[in-house]
Design a protein around this motif. Sequence first.
Motif, PDB file in Angstrom:
ATOM      1  N   TYR A  77     -16.898   5.078  -9.086  1.00  0.00           N
ATOM      2  CA  TYR A  77     -17.688   4.051  -8.392  1.00  0.00           C
ATOM      3  C   TYR A  77     -18.861   4.956  -7.682  1.00  0.00           C
ATOM      4  N   ASP A  78     -18.960   5.951  -7.379  1.00  0.00           N
ATOM      5  CA  ASP A  78     -19.929   6.875  -6.927  1.00  0.00           C
ATOM      6  C   ASP A  78     -20.298   8.221  -7.873  1.00  0.00           C
ATOM      7  N   ASP A  79     -21.370   7.984  -8.486  1.00  0.00           N
ATOM      8  CA  ASP A  79     -21.587   9.192  -9.370  1.00  0.00           C
ATOM      9  C   ASP A  79     -21.984  10.498  -8.558  1.00  0.00           C
ATOM     10  N   ASP A  80     -22.202  10.528  -7.124  1.00  0.00           N
ATOM     11  CA  ASP A  80     -22.052  11.820  -6.432  1.00  0.00           C
ATOM     12  C   ASP A  80     -20.969  12.500  -6.101  1.00  0.00           C
ATOM     13  N   ILE A  81     -19.584  11.688  -6.380  1.00  0.00           N
ATOM     14  CA  ILE A  81     -18.193  12.081  -6.171  1.00  0.00           C
ATOM     15  C   ILE A  81     -17.575  12.322  -7.514  1.00  0.00           C
ATOM     16  N   GLU A  82     -16.962  13.444  -7.503  1.00  0.00           N
ATOM     17  CA  GLU A  82     -16.340  13.686  -8.987  1.00  0.00           C
ATOM     18  C   GLU A  82     -15.004  12.910  -8.802  1.00  0.00           C
ATOM     19  N   GLU A  83     -14.414  12.449  -7.958  1.00  0.00           N
ATOM     20  CA  GLU A  83     -13.115  12.014  -7.899  1.00  0.00           C
ATOM     21  C   GLU A  83     -13.206  10.490  -8.955  1.00  0.00           C
ATOM     22  N   SER A  84     -12.078  10.369  -9.626  1.00  0.00           N
ATOM     23  CA  SER A  84     -12.201   8.910 -10.334  1.00  0.00           C
ATOM     24  C   SER A  84     -10.689   8.433  -9.567  1.00  0.00           C
ATOM     25  N   PHE A  85     -10.726   7.107  -9.649  1.00  0.00           N
ATOM     26  CA  PHE A  85      -9.527   6.283  -9.230  1.00  0.00           C
ATOM     27  C   PHE A  85      -8.583   6.032 -10.528  1.00  0.00           C
ATOM     28  N   THR A  86      -7.320   5.849 -10.244  1.00  0.00           N
ATOM     29  CA  THR A  86      -6.439   5.121 -11.180  1.00  0.00           C
ATOM     30  C   THR A  86      -6.125   3.746 -10.906  1.00  0.00           C
ATOM     31  N   GLU A  87      -5.580   2.998 -11.799  1.00  0.00           N
ATOM     32  CA  GLU A  87      -5.583   1.545 -11.854  1.00  0.00           C
ATOM     33  C   GLU A  87      -4.700   1.081 -10.542  1.00  0.00           C
ATOM     34  N   ASP A  88      -3.675   1.820 -10.286  1.00  0.00           N
ATOM     35  CA  ASP A  88      -2.932   1.621  -8.834  1.00  0.00           C
ATOM     36  C   ASP A  88      -3.680   1.944  -7.839  1.00  0.00           C
ATOM     37  N   GLN A  89      -4.577   2.688  -7.665  1.00  0.00           N
ATOM     38  CA  GLN A  89      -5.487   2.952  -6.323  1.00  0.00           C
ATOM     39  C   GLN A  89      -6.420   1.975  -6.284  1.00  0.00           C
ATOM     40  N   LEU A  90      -6.561   0.969  -7.294  1.00  0.00           N
ATOM     41  CA  LEU A  90      -7.756  -0.152  -6.954  1.00  0.00           C
ATOM     42  C   LEU A  90      -6.783  -1.444  -6.574  1.00  0.00           C
ATOM     43  N   MET A  91      -5.733  -1.204  -6.025  1.00  0.00           N
ATOM     44  CA  MET A  91      -4.759  -2.139  -5.575  1.00  0.00           C
ATOM     45  C   MET A  91      -5.795  -3.389  -4.671  1.00  0.00           C
ATOM     46  N   TYR A 111       1.837  -6.252 -13.309  1.00  0.00           N
ATOM     47  CA  TYR A 111       1.966  -5.417 -12.040  1.00  0.00           C
ATOM     48  C   TYR A 111       2.244  -3.829 -12.424  1.00  0.00           C
ATOM     49  N   VAL A 112       1.792  -3.194 -11.386  1.00  0.00           N
ATOM     50  CA  VAL A 112       1.473  -1.999 -11.569  1.00  0.00           C
ATOM     51  C   VAL A 112       1.409  -1.070 -10.439  1.00  0.00           C
ATOM     52  N   ASP A 113       2.322   0.113 -10.385  1.00  0.00           N
ATOM     53  CA  ASP A 113       2.234   0.991  -9.147  1.00  0.00           C
ATOM     54  C   ASP A 113       2.049   2.473  -9.612  1.00  0.00           C
ATOM     55  N   SER A 114       2.133   3.619  -8.967  1.00  0.00           N
ATOM     56  CA  SER A 114       1.698   4.919  -9.375  1.00  0.00           C
ATOM     57  C   SER A 114       2.750   5.390 -10.470  1.00  0.00           C
ATOM     58  N   GLU A 115       3.634   4.742 -10.930  1.00  0.00           N
ATOM     59  CA  GLU A 115       4.510   5.378 -11.805  1.00  0.00           C
ATOM     60  C   GLU A 115       4.765   4.193 -13.319  1.00  0.00           C
ATOM     61  N   ILE A 116       4.464   3.015 -12.915  1.00  0.00           N
ATOM     62  CA  ILE A 116       4.524   2.010 -14.094  1.00  0.00           C
ATOM     63  C   ILE A 116       3.720   1.025 -14.299  1.00  0.00           C
ATOM     64  N   LYS A 117       3.160   0.339 -15.363  1.00  0.00           N
ATOM     65  CA  LYS A 117       2.293  -0.729 -15.468  1.00  0.00           C
ATOM     66  C   LYS A 117       2.916  -1.651 -16.660  1.00  0.00           C
ATOM     67  N   SER A 161       0.719  -1.147   0.044  1.00  0.00           N
ATOM     68  CA  SER A 161       0.111   0.025  -0.146  1.00  0.00           C
ATOM     69  C   SER A 161       0.811   1.351   0.106  1.00  0.00           C
ATOM     70  N   SER A 162       1.984   1.237   0.457  1.00  0.00           N
ATOM     71  CA  SER A 162       2.909   2.341   0.620  1.00  0.00           C
ATOM     72  C   SER A 162       3.140   3.009  -0.888  1.00  0.00           C
ATOM     73  N   VAL A 163       3.237   2.011  -1.871  1.00  0.00           N
ATOM     74  CA  VAL A 163       3.359   2.665  -3.342  1.00  0.00           C
ATOM     75  C   VAL A 163       2.287   2.235  -4.065  1.00  0.00           C
ATOM     76  N   ASN A 164       1.346   1.864  -3.639  1.00  0.00           N
ATOM     77  CA  ASN A 164       0.090   1.586  -4.512  1.00  0.00           C
ATOM     78  C   ASN A 164       0.390   0.402  -5.538  1.00  0.00           C
ATOM     79  N   PHE A 165       1.223  -0.373  -5.012  1.00  0.00           N
ATOM     80  CA  PHE A 165       1.895  -1.648  -6.067  1.00  0.00           C
ATOM     81  C   PHE A 165       0.611  -2.723  -5.903  1.00  0.00           C
ATOM     82  N   HIS A 166       0.383  -3.078  -7.066  1.00  0.00           N
ATOM     83  CA  HIS A 166      -0.077  -4.654  -6.866  1.00  0.00           C
ATOM     84  C   HIS A 166       0.273  -5.299  -8.145  1.00  0.00           C
ATOM     85  N   GLY A 167       0.337  -6.814  -7.955  1.00  0.00           N
ATOM     86  CA  GLY A 167       0.700  -7.475  -9.149  1.00  0.00           C
ATOM     87  C   GLY A 167       0.243  -9.029  -9.131  1.00  0.00           C
ATOM     88  N   TYR A 168       0.055  -9.503 -10.196  1.00  0.00           N
ATOM     89  CA  TYR A 168      -0.435 -10.982 -10.005  1.00  0.00           C
ATOM     90  C   TYR A 168       0.142 -11.738 -11.093  1.00  0.00           C
TER      91      TYR A 168
END
Length: 245
Positions: free
Chosen positions: A157-171, A123-129, A103-110
């Motif tokens: 995920y929420d129409d009431d919230i303007e913010e969108s999430f990047t792939e690394d944030q869906l860790m 694998y993906v983090d905040s800078e690379i995929k 979680s410290s670098v928003n990294f996930h891989g499989y």
Amino acid sequence: MGWNTSLIIIENREHFSDEVELLKILGFKNFEYKEDTSFDAILNPKENQIGIGYYNGNIILCDGYILTSKSLEGSENLNLVEYEKSLVKIFPDSEIVTVSCASSVNFHGYSLIQKGERKRLKYVDSEIKQEWGNRFEEEVEIYKDSHIENEQLLWKYDDDIEESFTEDQLMEDFTFKIAKRRLGVQIDNDEGDDLFKNTPFRVYQLQHLNKNQDTKSSTFEWKRYLLLALLMIIVKIIFKFIYKN
């Protein structure tokens, strides 16, 4: 909660249970049994420890990134790394799912291995995929909710919230929905309680691992810097020769 874990989940068709032999297959020579514990306690092991447990027809290895970093970030394309080649000899017809997150670098891989062949690696983090192979069912389900905006893949995920999430944030989404493929439960919500609380894991302490790894790493770094220094010297000599003439 910040999640930090790495798991190798092996479909245990053979009902394999020789943990000492399994650790040797994985390439470890010096180790000793330390204690029994829970999945919760070994999810992010202490230094140089590996936890082994059994759940829903699978062997689960909590490896503290020792092995998973090789297969996720050290692999070239869909090629198997050495420990995976050894694993598929013992489990030739099994599915092997590897997941990792930090979680410290928003990294996930499989990784997904089927019948001795890697079918998918990402694998993906905040800078690379980086990714190879075709998406499988659990991935497709997650990606179908995404959209492209300014050439970037986003989720909302929420129409009431303007913010969108990047792939690394869906860790967590990727890590634990991929792991559910084999475990049958998603460990970051209530359905994973039985695995967390009632499934015993055996902890093994690996001996002298850091020393060996650090030596190899230092040797590699020394050779790399020496090569760069030599190249710089050669470039300087060439420039001097050109300007003199």
